[in-house]
Design a protein around this motif. Structure first.
Motif, PDB file in Angstrom:
ATOM      1  N   ASP A 145      44.100 -33.261  38.273  1.00 16.77           N
ATOM      2  CA  ASP A 145      43.695 -32.212  39.209  1.00 16.77           C
ATOM      3  C   ASP A 145      42.873 -32.845  40.323  1.00 16.77           C
ATOM      4  O   ASP A 145      42.273 -33.918  40.154  1.00 16.77           O
ATOM      5  CB  ASP A 145      42.884 -31.145  38.482  1.00 16.77           C
ATOM      6  CG  ASP A 145      41.612 -31.718  37.870  1.00 16.77           C
ATOM      7  OD1 ASP A 145      40.547 -31.599  38.494  1.00 16.77           O
ATOM      8  OD2 ASP A 145      41.706 -32.339  36.788  1.00 16.77           O
ATOM      9  N   PRO A 146      42.799 -32.233  41.505  1.00 18.78           N
ATOM     10  CA  PRO A 146      42.133 -32.881  42.639  1.00 18.78           C
ATOM     11  C   PRO A 146      40.652 -33.118  42.436  1.00 18.78           C
ATOM     12  O   PRO A 146      40.106 -34.100  42.950  1.00 18.78           O
ATOM     13  CB  PRO A 146      42.387 -31.914  43.810  1.00 18.78           C
ATOM     14  CG  PRO A 146      42.704 -30.609  43.170  1.00 18.78           C
ATOM     15  CD  PRO A 146      43.394 -30.944  41.883  1.00 18.78           C
ATOM     16  N   GLY A 147      39.982 -32.250  41.686  1.00 19.56           N
ATOM     17  CA  GLY A 147      38.560 -32.455  41.443  1.00 19.56           C
ATOM     18  C   GLY A 147      38.300 -33.735  40.673  1.00 19.56           C
ATOM     19  O   GLY A 147      37.448 -34.552  41.046  1.00 19.56           O
ATOM     20  N   ASN A 148      39.046 -33.948  39.598  1.00 23.61           N
ATOM     21  CA  ASN A 148      38.844 -35.151  38.794  1.00 23.61           C
ATOM     22  C   ASN A 148      39.280 -36.408  39.547  1.00 23.61           C
ATOM     23  O   ASN A 148      38.620 -37.447  39.482  1.00 23.61           O
ATOM     24  CB  ASN A 148      39.612 -35.049  37.480  1.00 23.61           C
ATOM     25  CG  ASN A 148      39.220 -36.137  36.498  1.00 23.61           C
ATOM     26  OD1 ASN A 148      38.083 -36.180  36.029  1.00 23.61           O
ATOM     27  ND2 ASN A 148      40.137 -37.053  36.200  1.00 23.61           N
ATOM     28  N   VAL A 179      38.507 -33.637  49.447  1.00 27.25           N
ATOM     29  CA  VAL A 179      37.812 -33.088  48.275  1.00 27.25           C
ATOM     30  C   VAL A 179      36.551 -33.892  47.961  1.00 27.25           C
ATOM     31  O   VAL A 179      35.487 -33.322  47.667  1.00 27.25           O
ATOM     32  CB  VAL A 179      38.751 -33.056  47.058  1.00 27.25           C
ATOM     33  CG1 VAL A 179      38.020 -32.500  45.831  1.00 27.25           C
ATOM     34  CG2 VAL A 179      39.984 -32.208  47.355  1.00 27.25           C
ATOM     35  N   ALA A 180      36.637 -35.216  48.028  1.00 28.91           N
ATOM     36  CA  ALA A 180      35.468 -36.055  47.755  1.00 28.91           C
ATOM     37  C   ALA A 180      34.336 -35.758  48.726  1.00 28.91           C
ATOM     38  O   ALA A 180      33.161 -35.755  48.348  1.00 28.91           O
ATOM     39  CB  ALA A 180      35.855 -37.532  47.822  1.00 28.91           C
ATOM     40  N   ALA A 181      34.680 -35.500  49.984  1.00 26.98           N
ATOM     41  CA  ALA A 181      33.658 -35.214  50.990  1.00 26.98           C
ATOM     42  C   ALA A 181      32.955 -33.888  50.731  1.00 26.98           C
ATOM     43  O   ALA A 181      31.800 -33.701  51.141  1.00 26.98           O
ATOM     44  CB  ALA A 181      34.286 -35.207  52.383  1.00 26.98           C
ATOM     45  N   VAL A 182      33.636 -32.969  50.046  1.00 28.77           N
ATOM     46  CA  VAL A 182      33.019 -31.696  49.666  1.00 28.77           C
ATOM     47  C   VAL A 182      32.191 -31.867  48.394  1.00 28.77           C
ATOM     48  O   VAL A 182      31.062 -31.384  48.295  1.00 28.77           O
ATOM     49  CB  VAL A 182      34.101 -30.605  49.464  1.00 28.77           C
ATOM     50  CG1 VAL A 182      33.524 -29.386  48.759  1.00 28.77           C
ATOM     51  CG2 VAL A 182      34.703 -30.203  50.805  1.00 28.77           C
ATOM     52  N   GLU A 276      52.146 -35.566  38.696  1.00 27.36           N
ATOM     53  CA  GLU A 276      51.306 -34.553  38.063  1.00 27.36           C
ATOM     54  C   GLU A 276      50.400 -33.820  39.073  1.00 27.36           C
ATOM     55  O   GLU A 276      50.221 -32.603  38.965  1.00 27.36           O
ATOM     56  CB  GLU A 276      50.462 -35.182  36.960  1.00 27.36           C
ATOM     57  CG  GLU A 276      51.208 -35.392  35.654  1.00 27.36           C
ATOM     58  CD  GLU A 276      51.515 -34.080  34.951  1.00 27.36           C
ATOM     59  OE1 GLU A 276      50.724 -33.658  34.095  1.00 27.36           O
ATOM     60  OE2 GLU A 276      52.549 -33.465  35.290  1.00 27.36           O
ATOM     61  N   PRO A 277      49.794 -34.506  40.063  1.00 29.93           N
ATOM     62  CA  PRO A 277      48.981 -33.766  41.025  1.00 29.93           C
ATOM     63  C   PRO A 277      49.776 -32.714  41.790  1.00 29.93           C
ATOM     64  O   PRO A 277      49.239 -31.649  42.142  1.00 29.93           O
ATOM     65  CB  PRO A 277      48.466 -34.859  41.968  1.00 29.93           C
ATOM     66  CG  PRO A 277      48.471 -36.108  41.138  1.00 29.93           C
ATOM     67  CD  PRO A 277      49.682 -35.972  40.264  1.00 29.93           C
ATOM     68  N   TYR A 278      51.056 -32.982  42.054  1.00 26.82           N
ATOM     69  CA  TYR A 278      51.888 -32.007  42.755  1.00 26.82           C
ATOM     70  C   TYR A 278      52.234 -30.833  41.858  1.00 26.82           C
ATOM     71  O   TYR A 278      52.404 -29.706  42.341  1.00 26.82           O
ATOM     72  CB  TYR A 278      53.167 -32.680  43.256  1.00 26.82           C
ATOM     73  CG  TYR A 278      52.911 -33.719  44.310  1.00 26.82           C
ATOM     74  CD1 TYR A 278      52.533 -33.352  45.599  1.00 26.82           C
ATOM     75  CD2 TYR A 278      53.038 -35.071  44.027  1.00 26.82           C
ATOM     76  CE1 TYR A 278      52.290 -34.303  46.577  1.00 26.82           C
ATOM     77  CE2 TYR A 278      52.796 -36.030  44.994  1.00 26.82           C
ATOM     78  CZ  TYR A 278      52.420 -35.644  46.266  1.00 26.82           C
ATOM     79  OH  TYR A 278      52.173 -36.594  47.226  1.00 26.82           O
ATOM     80  N   ARG A 279      52.355 -31.082  40.573  1.00 19.14           N
ATOM     81  CA  ARG A 279      52.560 -29.975  39.645  1.00 19.14           C
ATOM     82  C   ARG A 279      51.319 -29.084  39.601  1.00 19.14           C
ATOM     83  O   ARG A 279      51.419 -27.858  39.599  1.00 19.14           O
ATOM     84  CB  ARG A 279      52.902 -30.523  38.258  1.00 19.14           C
ATOM     85  CG  ARG A 279      54.319 -31.075  38.198  1.00 19.14           C
ATOM     86  CD  ARG A 279      54.630 -31.790  36.916  1.00 19.14           C
ATOM     87  NE  ARG A 279      56.064 -32.006  36.791  1.00 19.14           N
ATOM     88  CZ  ARG A 279      56.629 -32.972  36.082  1.00 19.14           C
ATOM     89  NH1 ARG A 279      55.866 -33.830  35.422  1.00 19.14           N
ATOM     90  NH2 ARG A 279      57.929 -33.095  36.028  1.00 19.14           N
ATOM     91  N   TRP A 280      50.157 -29.710  39.581  1.00 19.24           N
ATOM     92  CA  TRP A 280      48.920 -28.916  39.601  1.00 19.24           C
ATOM     93  C   TRP A 280      48.847 -28.094  40.886  1.00 19.24           C
ATOM     94  O   TRP A 280      48.467 -26.917  40.859  1.00 19.24           O
ATOM     95  CB  TRP A 280      47.701 -29.826  39.497  1.00 19.24           C
ATOM     96  CG  TRP A 280      46.419 -29.058  39.359  1.00 19.24           C
ATOM     97  CD1 TRP A 280      45.781 -28.707  38.214  1.00 19.24           C
ATOM     98  CD2 TRP A 280      45.633 -28.498  40.434  1.00 19.24           C
ATOM     99  NE1 TRP A 280      44.655 -27.972  38.487  1.00 19.24           N
ATOM    100  CE2 TRP A 280      44.535 -27.820  39.846  1.00 19.24           C
ATOM    101  CE3 TRP A 280      45.747 -28.497  41.816  1.00 19.24           C
ATOM    102  CZ2 TRP A 280      43.572 -27.161  40.593  1.00 19.24           C
ATOM    103  CZ3 TRP A 280      44.790 -27.836  42.573  1.00 19.24           C
ATOM    104  CH2 TRP A 280      43.711 -27.182  41.965  1.00 19.24           C
ATOM    105  N   LEU A 281      49.203 -28.697  42.006  1.00 22.70           N
ATOM    106  CA  LEU A 281      49.096 -28.041  43.311  1.00 22.70           C
ATOM    107  C   LEU A 281      49.786 -26.682  43.322  1.00 22.70           C
ATOM    108  O   LEU A 281      49.194 -25.676  43.739  1.00 22.70           O
ATOM    109  CB  LEU A 281      49.700 -28.949  44.391  1.00 22.70           C
ATOM    110  CG  LEU A 281      49.831 -28.354  45.796  1.00 22.70           C
ATOM    111  CD1 LEU A 281      48.458 -28.101  46.401  1.00 22.70           C
ATOM    112  CD2 LEU A 281      50.653 -29.277  46.690  1.00 22.70           C
ATOM    113  N   LEU A 282      51.025 -26.639  42.863  1.00 23.36           N
ATOM    114  CA  LEU A 282      51.767 -25.383  42.925  1.00 23.36           C
ATOM    115  C   LEU A 282      51.462 -24.470  41.743  1.00 23.36           C
ATOM    116  O   LEU A 282      51.333 -23.256  41.909  1.00 23.36           O
ATOM    117  CB  LEU A 282      53.262 -25.664  42.984  1.00 23.36           C
ATOM    118  CG  LEU A 282      53.772 -26.354  44.252  1.00 23.36           C
ATOM    119  CD1 LEU A 282      55.288 -26.296  44.309  1.00 23.36           C
ATOM    120  CD2 LEU A 282      53.190 -25.723  45.527  1.00 23.36           C
TER     121      LEU A 282
END
Length: 365
Positions: A145-148, A179-182, A276-282
């Motif tokens: 996931d983008p957060g991790n 995301v890292a900048a946030v 996997e990140p693209y699967r999470w995205l949608l």
């Protein structure tokens, strides 16, 4: 785990559903015909590792030919370090303020070879990272996931012994940069985002813009179980070569680059982990975790931000990327490069590198 050992095949994450087919181990072995140890001198505390891959029928696989390797030789040094519960491979060159370079799909650290030498010559410490699940880094069962993944990036900065860094990200790596900048604003000295819309803009476009939905046809295809992984590695990863050709502008990537990215996707479990990140995205769009993530991304970005976009990008459309400055409370610069597709750092390395050096030079302190 060093890549000269057979990795444990990645299991599907909570976001991927039944995306692991029976007999996947046999598929992985067929996709990666040979994994050889590549000599590399690790730094103190580093984990030994390396990968050489020469699938049958590929260039460089003939008798007497040197096997392709993730740890490609050059003026840089290779090493591994631990961050956020995983092991990451980096290539490093130069000394000075840290510039961390994060690749997109289907590339790996080598995508930044042009910028690494230029940054080192300009007095920077250039570090190119293999993100989780790709290249020489760990392929973990979960954590895409983008957060991790953004915490991977900021964790690598800390593991490099630095308090802050200039962060550069392309495509999916650009998303992680946003995301890292946030999430860790104190760690990001400046931000350079390439071919990547702000996550909220991308979410909006994928829900409302038919043109952007069509441009993300490959991402829609990634949602199926089993089939995308098989298709990506079939016929010496021919489909990756077709993607790279279709996604560039008039100046195509050279044969060596296309060959390298085709080999990298064939390392066992990479095809699965990299999408996997693209699967999470949608799949997360209507779920509480996806909605919470979108809300969190409303937070203003306090790092000075350079936003670079190829005008001929057929994957991330220019009008989708335009508007990222709405989320930046610091200086923001938009650069649209005519005649350039999805890979500005490779299609127009001189132009892109000049923009990057100018930006980080303005925000050294």
């Amino acid at each position: 785990m060093p890549l000269d050992q057979k990795p444990v095949p990645a299991q599907p994450s909570a976001d991927s559903g039944p995306d692991r087919e029976p007999g996947r181990e046999a598929t992985d072995r067929a996709a990666d015909h040979a994994v050889d140890e590549v000599a590399a001198e690790p730094s103190a505390g580093a984990v030994d590792g390396g990968a050489g891959v020469a699938p049958a029928g590929s260039a460089g696989a003939g008798a007497g030919a040197e096997a392709w390797s993730i740890r490609q030789s050059g003026p840089w040094t290779h090493r591994d370090l631990a961050a956020n519960g995983a092991r990451f491979h980096i290539a490093e060159l130069g000394a000075g303020p840290l510039v961390l370079l994060v690749h997109g799909w289907p590339e790996y650290w080598w995508a930044w070879r042009h910028q690494m030498t230029a940054l080192a010559e300009a007095g920077y410490r250039a570090v190119a990272l293999d993100v989780r699940g790709i290249g020489g880094s760990d392929r973990t069962p979960r954590g895409y996931d983008p957060g991790n993944l953004a915490l991977d990036v900021t964790g690598v900065i800390r593991s490099l012994g630095e308090r802050r860094a200039h962060l550069v990200g392309h495509a999916s790596g650009g998303t992680l940069a946003w995301v890292a900048a946030v999430m860790r604003p104190s760690v990001i000295q400046s931000l350079t985002v390439v071919s990547a819309a702000h996550p909220r803009d991308l979410r909006r476009a994928l829900l409302t813009d038919r043109r952007q939905m069509a441009a993300f046809e490959h991402v829609l295809g990634f949602q199926r179980p089993w089939i995308p992984e098989r298709r990506l590695v079939a016929d010496d990863a021919a489909v990756v070569g077709r993607y790279l050709d279709a996604w560039t502008g008039p100046k195509k990537l050279d044969e060596a680059a296309v060959h390298a990215y085709r080999q990298a996707i064939q390392i066992p479990s990479t095809a699965h982990c990299s999408i996997e990140p693209y699967r999470w995205l949608l799949r997360s769009m209507a779920r509480p975790d996806g909605i919470q993530f979108a809300r969190r991304m409303k937070k203003p970005i306090t790092a000075p931000t350079l936003h670079v976009q190829g005008a001929a990008d057929p994957v991330l459309l220019s009008h989708t990327a335009l508007g990222g400055g709405e989320y930046v409370s610091a200086p923001y610069r938009w650069r649209l490069l005519p005649g350039v597709g999805h890979f500005p750092h490779e299609e127009a390395p001189e132009r892109f590198t000049a923009e990057l050096l100018d930006w980080v030079g303005q925000h050294k302190e």
